[in-house]
Design a protein around this motif. Structure first.
Motif, PDB file in Angstrom:
ATOM      1  N   SER A  22       0.831  -1.208   0.000  1.00 59.38           N
ATOM      2  CA  SER A  22       0.000   0.000   0.000  1.00 59.38           C
ATOM      3  C   SER A  22       0.866   1.260   0.000  1.00 59.38           C
ATOM      4  O   SER A  22       0.534   2.240  -0.664  1.00 59.38           O
ATOM      5  CB  SER A  22      -0.984   0.005   1.174  1.00 59.38           C
ATOM      6  OG  SER A  22      -0.288   0.097   2.392  1.00 59.38           O
ATOM      7  N   ASP A  23       2.013   1.237   0.699  1.00 59.49           N
ATOM      8  CA  ASP A  23       2.926   2.380   0.662  1.00 59.49           C
ATOM      9  C   ASP A  23       3.513   2.556  -0.739  1.00 59.49           C
ATOM     10  O   ASP A  23       3.650   3.677  -1.229  1.00 59.49           O
ATOM     11  CB  ASP A  23       4.063   2.201   1.674  1.00 59.49           C
ATOM     12  CG  ASP A  23       3.614   2.351   3.106  1.00 59.49           C
ATOM     13  OD1 ASP A  23       2.511   2.904   3.328  1.00 59.49           O
ATOM     14  OD2 ASP A  23       4.356   1.911   4.010  1.00 59.49           O
ATOM     15  N   LEU A  24       3.842   1.434  -1.389  1.00 64.39           N
ATOM     16  CA  LEU A  24       4.389   1.484  -2.736  1.00 64.39           C
ATOM     17  C   LEU A  24       3.354   2.049  -3.705  1.00 64.39           C
ATOM     18  O   LEU A  24       3.660   2.927  -4.517  1.00 64.39           O
ATOM     19  CB  LEU A  24       4.829   0.083  -3.185  1.00 64.39           C
ATOM     20  CG  LEU A  24       5.373  -0.019  -4.604  1.00 64.39           C
ATOM     21  CD1 LEU A  24       6.632   0.824  -4.762  1.00 64.39           C
ATOM     22  CD2 LEU A  24       5.651  -1.469  -4.959  1.00 64.39           C
ATOM     23  N   LYS A  25       2.106   1.592  -3.594  1.00 60.99           N
ATOM     24  CA  LYS A  25       1.045   2.105  -4.457  1.00 60.99           C
ATOM     25  C   LYS A  25       0.840   3.599  -4.227  1.00 60.99           C
ATOM     26  O   LYS A  25       0.656   4.358  -5.177  1.00 60.99           O
ATOM     27  CB  LYS A  25      -0.260   1.342  -4.217  1.00 60.99           C
ATOM     28  CG  LYS A  25      -0.249  -0.051  -4.789  1.00 60.99           C
ATOM     29  CD  LYS A  25      -1.574  -0.749  -4.518  1.00 60.99           C
ATOM     30  CE  LYS A  25      -1.578  -2.155  -5.090  1.00 60.99           C
ATOM     31  NZ  LYS A  25      -2.850  -2.841  -4.799  1.00 60.99           N
ATOM     32  N   SER A  26       0.888   4.016  -2.983  1.00 64.63           N
ATOM     33  CA  SER A  26       0.730   5.437  -2.668  1.00 64.63           C
ATOM     34  C   SER A  26       1.871   6.251  -3.264  1.00 64.63           C
ATOM     35  O   SER A  26       1.659   7.320  -3.847  1.00 64.63           O
ATOM     36  CB  SER A  26       0.673   5.625  -1.151  1.00 64.63           C
ATOM     37  OG  SER A  26       0.651   6.989  -0.826  1.00 64.63           O
ATOM     38  N   TYR A  27       3.082   5.722  -3.143  1.00 63.30           N
ATOM     39  CA  TYR A  27       4.250   6.403  -3.692  1.00 63.30           C
ATOM     40  C   TYR A  27       4.125   6.529  -5.211  1.00 63.30           C
ATOM     41  O   TYR A  27       4.332   7.600  -5.784  1.00 63.30           O
ATOM     42  CB  TYR A  27       5.523   5.631  -3.325  1.00 63.30           C
ATOM     43  CG  TYR A  27       6.746   6.096  -4.073  1.00 63.30           C
ATOM     44  CD1 TYR A  27       7.381   7.282  -3.725  1.00 63.30           C
ATOM     45  CD2 TYR A  27       7.253   5.355  -5.128  1.00 63.30           C
ATOM     46  CE1 TYR A  27       8.493   7.726  -4.419  1.00 63.30           C
ATOM     47  CE2 TYR A  27       8.367   5.792  -5.829  1.00 63.30           C
ATOM     48  CZ  TYR A  27       8.984   6.968  -5.472  1.00 63.30           C
ATOM     49  OH  TYR A  27      10.078   7.404  -6.157  1.00 63.30           O
ATOM     50  N   VAL A  28       3.769   5.442  -5.899  1.00 60.66           N
ATOM     51  CA  VAL A  28       3.623   5.452  -7.359  1.00 60.66           C
ATOM     52  C   VAL A  28       2.538   6.446  -7.759  1.00 60.66           C
ATOM     53  O   VAL A  28       2.704   7.212  -8.717  1.00 60.66           O
ATOM     54  CB  VAL A  28       3.332   4.033  -7.891  1.00 60.66           C
ATOM     55  CG1 VAL A  28       2.906   4.063  -9.347  1.00 60.66           C
ATOM     56  CG2 VAL A  28       4.562   3.149  -7.720  1.00 60.66           C
ATOM     57  N   ALA A  29       1.433   6.475  -7.028  1.00 58.73           N
ATOM     58  CA  ALA A  29       0.350   7.415  -7.330  1.00 58.73           C
ATOM     59  C   ALA A  29       0.833   8.851  -7.191  1.00 58.73           C
ATOM     60  O   ALA A  29       0.496   9.713  -8.011  1.00 58.73           O
ATOM     61  CB  ALA A  29      -0.848   7.164  -6.420  1.00 58.73           C
TER      62      ALA A  29
END
Length: 158
Positions: A22-29
């Motif tokens: 979820s942190d990775l997805k947030s970062y990519v977003a």
């Protein structure tokens, strides 16, 4: 390795070295959002520059003897380099009454679609340069997203 050491090691790596999905997805977003806003800003800047250019090219240009002399010097220099044509004006196809369709299809009446300074240059060529043996051609010189972009008008000579 003991169970407590493995748990401690995994916990340690999870906290400091790895991010959760979820942190990775947030970062990519966030990165994509930043790219999109920069891209949007660049698109807006380009659109503003195009509007400014169109506004400028819609006005007649004052043809002074100095401008004529400088222009003919550019022609001479191009000929000395062995060239047989020179782009004299580039403008967005939106400035043509048909958005560049007649130019793209090399239709005989393409000059009738011109407005502003491009039309003024055509008239100058027709009255002053064509009798001296110079030719004039126009073509779409770029195709953003597959659509006619800018028109280039070229003075030609053999």
């Amino acid at each position: 390795m003991s169970q407590s050491a493995a748990t401690h090691s995994t916990h340690h790596l999870g906290d400091e070295a790895f991010m959760s999905v979820s942190d990775l997805k947030s970062y990519v977003a966030q990165v994509e959002s930043a790219k999109a806003s920069q891209s949007y800003a660049a698109i807006q800047q380009a659109e503003n520059a195009k509007r400014d250019l169109i506004d400028k090219l819609m006005k007649r240009i004052d043809i002074t003897p100095e401008r004529t002399h400088a222009f003919m010097n550019r022609v001479k220099l191009a000929a000395e380099r062995g060239e047989s044509e020179m782009q004299v004006v580039r403008f967005p196809s939106e400035m043509c009454s048909d958005h560049g369709r007649a130019i793209n299809n090399t239709e005989e009446g393409w000059p009738d679609t011109l407005v502003g300074a491009p039309r003024q240059f055509y008239e100058l060529w027709k009255a002053d340069l064509q009798p001296l043996g110079y030719g004039l051609k126009a073509m779409i010189v770029d195709w953003p997203a597959g659509f006619p972009g800018d028109v280039g008008m070229f003075l030609t000579w053999k």
